[in-house]
Scaffold this motif. Structure first.
Motif: not given
Length: 281
Positions: A180-187, A203-206, A213-221, A254-262
């Motif tokens: 999460a800390d490195f994510a914020m550095e990148c953001v 095993n990927a809790a990190n 902590v990644t803003p939704r307008d910065r998320i890609l897949v 994230l606790g959101i719908s798949a539609d919203d994330l898509c």
């Protein structure tokens, strides 16, 4: 070995932000480009960023993007490629060809994957990696392309080089692997974070903490196919049609719908790569 079963179709079109259709997986029938794209489109993965990691791969990416409207290309020398080329006295020549490919057309949307990888390359290769990374950053700025960064065991040095060179307007952290800390550095530096199938691993809790902590307008897949197959199919080959597994785990986290994330991912991809490109019908 067989290909994993096809997951449930996503409710809104999504882009695979990082794929290697030219790298055949082991012990399974190879999918042609048409087959790979058709399987992806069937689950609403309608666009793909095809990534070249060496000169043959970069040329292949460009030719494939020229041939298929649903594909755009990213071209670069992988950080592990740079020391090999430097040792052979061919690094500058290879960088010049990547630069030429980068300017060959609008179907080339990114310079990548470039960056630093200290997992496979020891201290003796760092100088070549750093030089190549800096040249790719300058290339991205010169051609107004997105910069796609490969970062393995090199978080601090990647940020140091970016800060020294100046981060391009559009930068993607491919297969984000930090916490999460490195994510914020990148953001904070304006980067997009692209999450691969690794975010689904137990095993990927990190990574899931970083996602939160990644803003939704910065998320890609992405897939990084044929590698990093999402759960529950670890150990089997990966392809773009498996992205729904990753997206649904991310949406649940994230606790959101798949539609919203898509919808977020689709809009973010257009911003990251400088506009839309035709979808596969």
């Amino acid at each position: 070995m067989t290909w994993p079963e096809t997951p449930e179709r996503l409710p809104f079109p999504v882009v695979d932000n990082h794929c290697h259709m030219d790298m055949p997986p082991r012990d399974v029938d190879v999918l042609s480009v048409d087959e790979a794209l058709d399987r992806a489109a069937a689950v609403n993965i309608t666009r793909i960023v095809q990534v070249g990691c060496d000169l043959p791969g970069a040329r292949w990416a460009v030719e494939t993007a020229k041939a298929y409207d649903s594909v755009v290309a990213a071209v670069a020398l992988h950080p592990n490629e740079a020391p090999r080329l430097a040792e052979a006295g061919k690094l500058e020549e290879a960088l010049a060809e990547i630069d030429s490919l980068a300017g060959s057309g609008d179907y080339v949307r990114a310079i990548g994957e470039t960056g630093l990888d200290y997992f496979r390359t020891g201290d003796e290769g760092k100088e070549a990696q750093h030089h190549s990374f800096r040249e790719h950053i300058r290339m991205a700025k010169r051609h107004n392309k997105a910069l796609m960064i490969h970062d393995r065991d090199a978080h601090a040095d990647v940020l140091e080089v970016l800060d020294d060179e100046g981060i391009p307007d559009r930068t993607v952290m491919h297969c984000f692997s930090g916490d999460a800390d490195f994510a914020m550095e990148c953001v904070e530096r304006g980067a997009f974070l692209s999450y691969a199938g690794t975010v689904t691993f137990k095993n990927a809790a990190n990574l899931r903490e970083a996602l939160l902590v990644t803003p939704r307008d910065r998320i890609l897949v992405e897939t990084d196919a044929p590698f990093l197959t999402p759960s529950p199919h670890r150990g089997q080959p990966n392809a773009s049609y498996l992205i729904p597994l990753t997206v649904r785990l991310m949406a649940e986290t994230l606790g959101i719908s798949a539609d919203d994330l898509c919808r977020d991912i689709s809009a973010n991809t257009d911003r990251a790569y400088g506009g839309t490109w035709p979808e596969r019908i």
